[in-house]
Enzyme design. Structure first.
Site, PDB file in Angstrom:
ATOM      1  CG  ASN A   1      30.131  20.271  31.065  1.00 21.42           C
ATOM      2  OD1 ASN A   1      30.284  19.542  30.092  1.00 21.42           O
ATOM      3  ND2 ASN A   1      30.603  19.966  32.258  1.00 21.42           N
TER       4      ASN A   1
ATOM      5  CG  HIS B  48      27.288  16.601  21.668  1.00 22.27           C
ATOM      6  ND1 HIS B  48      26.679  16.616  22.901  1.00 22.27           N
ATOM      7  CD2 HIS B  48      28.470  17.266  21.832  1.00 22.27           C
ATOM      8  CE1 HIS B  48      27.440  17.245  23.774  1.00 22.27           C
ATOM      9  NE2 HIS B  48      28.533  17.653  23.159  1.00 22.27           N
TER      10      HIS B  48
ATOM     11  NE  ARG C 124      37.455  18.023  31.785  1.00 20.98           N
ATOM     12  CZ  ARG C 124      38.101  16.916  31.443  1.00 20.98           C
ATOM     13  NH1 ARG C 124      39.015  16.401  32.248  1.00 20.98           N
ATOM     14  NH2 ARG C 124      37.842  16.313  30.297  1.00 20.98           N
TER      15      ARG C 124
ATOM     16  CD  GLU D   1      32.893  18.029  34.359  1.00 16.77           C
ATOM     17  OE1 GLU D   1      32.968  18.435  33.199  1.00 16.77           O
ATOM     18  OE2 GLU D   1      32.134  17.111  34.709  1.00 16.77           O
TER      19      GLU D   1
ATOM     20  CE  LYS E 150      33.499  15.311  31.012  1.00 15.89           C
ATOM     21  NZ  LYS E 150      32.764  16.610  31.011  1.00 15.89           N
TER      22      LYS E 150
ATOM     23  CG  HIS F  90      24.374  16.658  27.985  1.00 15.96           C
ATOM     24  ND1 HIS F  90      25.305  16.520  28.993  1.00 15.96           N
ATOM     25  CD2 HIS F  90      25.099  16.696  26.826  1.00 15.96           C
ATOM     26  CE1 HIS F  90      26.524  16.488  28.475  1.00 15.96           C
ATOM     27  NE2 HIS F  90      26.425  16.594  27.165  1.00 15.96           N
TER      28      HIS F  90
ATOM     29  CG  HIS G 252      27.846  20.668  27.060  1.00 16.90           C
ATOM     30  ND1 HIS G 252      28.324  21.842  26.516  1.00 16.90           N
ATOM     31  CD2 HIS G 252      28.501  19.669  26.409  1.00 16.90           C
ATOM     32  CE1 HIS G 252      29.242  21.562  25.605  1.00 16.90           C
ATOM     33  NE2 HIS G 252      29.367  20.254  25.524  1.00 16.90           N
TER      34      HIS G 252
ATOM     35  CE  LYS H  39      38.058  18.821  26.931  1.00 17.57           C
ATOM     36  NZ  LYS H  39      37.030  18.010  26.246  1.00 17.57           N
TER      37      LYS H  39
ATOM     38  CD  GLU I 164      31.298  20.748  22.306  1.00 16.97           C
ATOM     39  OE1 GLU I 164      31.784  21.640  23.031  1.00 16.97           O
ATOM     40  OE2 GLU I 164      30.529  19.869  22.726  1.00 16.97           O
TER      41      GLU I 164
ATOM     42  NE  ARG J 202      40.788  -4.711  39.323  1.00 18.32           N
ATOM     43  CZ  ARG J 202      40.732  -6.025  39.333  1.00 18.32           C
ATOM     44  NH1 ARG J 202      41.633  -6.722  38.634  1.00 18.32           N
ATOM     45  NH2 ARG J 202      39.810  -6.667  40.027  1.00 18.32           N
TER      46      ARG J 202
END
Length: 380
Positions: free
Chosen positions: A257, A277, A253, A249, A155, A264, A260, A239, A197, A133
């Site tokens: 993206n 990517h 935030r 997010e 993330k 994606h 993206h 960032k 990026e 955990r």
């Protein structure tokens, strides 16, 4: 976009950017050489053991050096070497990390070190969030893309055949160490992928930085150290400001993206690993800029042309591929609907209100279809 600037202190060899998240705050150190690692060691989490998570490409280059830097801090150091590639960012490969932790009897005081690019960082972070955990982890990104984006902000995820990064957790590292010396062994196409990026931060947040990139893109591709440090530092500062304002997010935030949603879909549709990517994001940013014009936010296509020129100078693709010869448009829409920003089946896109300011907007399929229909026919 105005925002409180993150704390930054500079030494001749090291830049320090701070992620402000209360008790979970942490530093990003950017530089190279012994002074970088002397400072980094002051921030290593205390623990009973360390596990270096790396891959078959990076391990022969940098694993031994990292192990030597950890020896004074951890009585036991283990290593797990994963296969290299986006196609291995899955449950089966993630379980290799758990196998190593359990096999070595790692306890709650174990510390994971992610040595590699974005895939290694994402999987190591997810493993650290899940094992017992939650155990501490440190990001040691060795690609430009990871140094400016995926290693920062907490993330963590793995891919699913139906969608990229759809299974994961928000879990912050204790430290990020960006050693620009590791970029010397990066293939040119991987360096370019990282530049996508970097370029992203201009349209969404800082057009002065975008102008700087236009002037220095050749220096970056040539790995000029001062240019690299500035680009990495400014990317991390932006960032840091966004993540500090919206860690999970839920609003701001999402602007990170930009490109993206399209990107994606390209990665999933072409098969993970077929497109890097950063390459998919580059093509996606062009589509997102065009969509911004269609929505009436950008008065003409002058910024899109400017973006295309910079991406091309960075060695990046600017046209999206056809991912399904028979039903390309429908397939794009299916894949983009499996996106973390989607709500109630409606696709939400990051678009430009103006250059330097991004927003997230729900867009009906009818508006997007002409863009997708034109894939393969539009000449840049």
């Amino acid at each position: 976009m105005s925002s409180t600037s993150p704390t930054r202190s500079i030494t001749p060899a090291i830049d320090h950017v701070h992620i402000e998240l209360g008790e979970r705050s942490y530093p990003i150190l950017i530089g190279h050489g012994p002074s970088l690692w002397q400072q980094a060691q002051q921030h290593f989490p205390k623990g009973t053991s360390a596990l270096i998570v790396t891959n078959t490409t990076v391990a022969p280059l940098y694993a031994q050096a990292l192990r030597e830097r950890l020896q004074a801090h951890y009585p036991v150091i283990h290593e797990v070497v994963l296969p290299d590639g986006e196609q291995y960012k899955d449950w089966q490969t993630l379980n290799l990390i758990f196998d190593a932790l359990l096999g070595h009897g790692a306890d709650r005081k174990a510390v994971l070190f992610a040595l590699g690019g974005g895939v290694i960082g994402d999987m190591t972070g997810f493993a650290a969030a899940s094992y017992m955990r939650g155990v501490p982890f440190v990001q040691v990104p060795t690609t430009l893309l990871a140094q400016v984006d995926s290693s920062v902000g907490g993330k963590t995820a793995i891919n699913h055949p139906l969608g990229k990064n759809m299974i994961g957790a928000f879990y912050q590292p204790r430290l990020v160490v960006c050693d620009i010396d590791t970029l010397q062994t990066l293939p040119p196409e991987q360096l370019s992928a990282g530049l996508a990026e970097v370029i992203k931060y201009g349209p969404i947040y800082d057009m002065a930085f975008f102008a700087w990139l236009e002037q220095h893109v050749a220096d970056l591709r040539a790995q000029q150290p001062d240019a690299l440090r500035h680009a990495i530092r400014r990317s991390c500062e932006i960032k840091a400001a966004v993540v500090s304002a919206d860690e999970t997010e839920s609003g701001l935030r999402e602007i990170l993206n930009f490109g993206h949603t399209f990107g994606h879909a390209i990665e999933a549709g072409m098969g993970y690993g077929a497109w890097l990517h950063g390459h998919a994001v580059a093509a996606g940013m062009v589509q997102a800029s065009r969509l911004s014009h269609l929505l009436g936010h950008l008065p003409d296509d002058s910024f899109t042309r400017r973006l295309v020129q910079l991406l091309q100078q960075a060695g990046l693709p600017v046209q999206s591929p056809r991912i399904d010869p028979q039903r390309n448009t429908a397939r794009y829409l299916e894949l983009m609907r499996v996106d973390k920003k989607s709500q109630g089946g409606a696709i939400r896109y990051v678009v430009l209100k103006e250059p330097g300011k991004a927003i997230t907007e729900k867009v009906d399929d009818a508006t997007v279809i002409p863009l997708l229909d034109a894939i393969g026919r539009v000449t840049i």
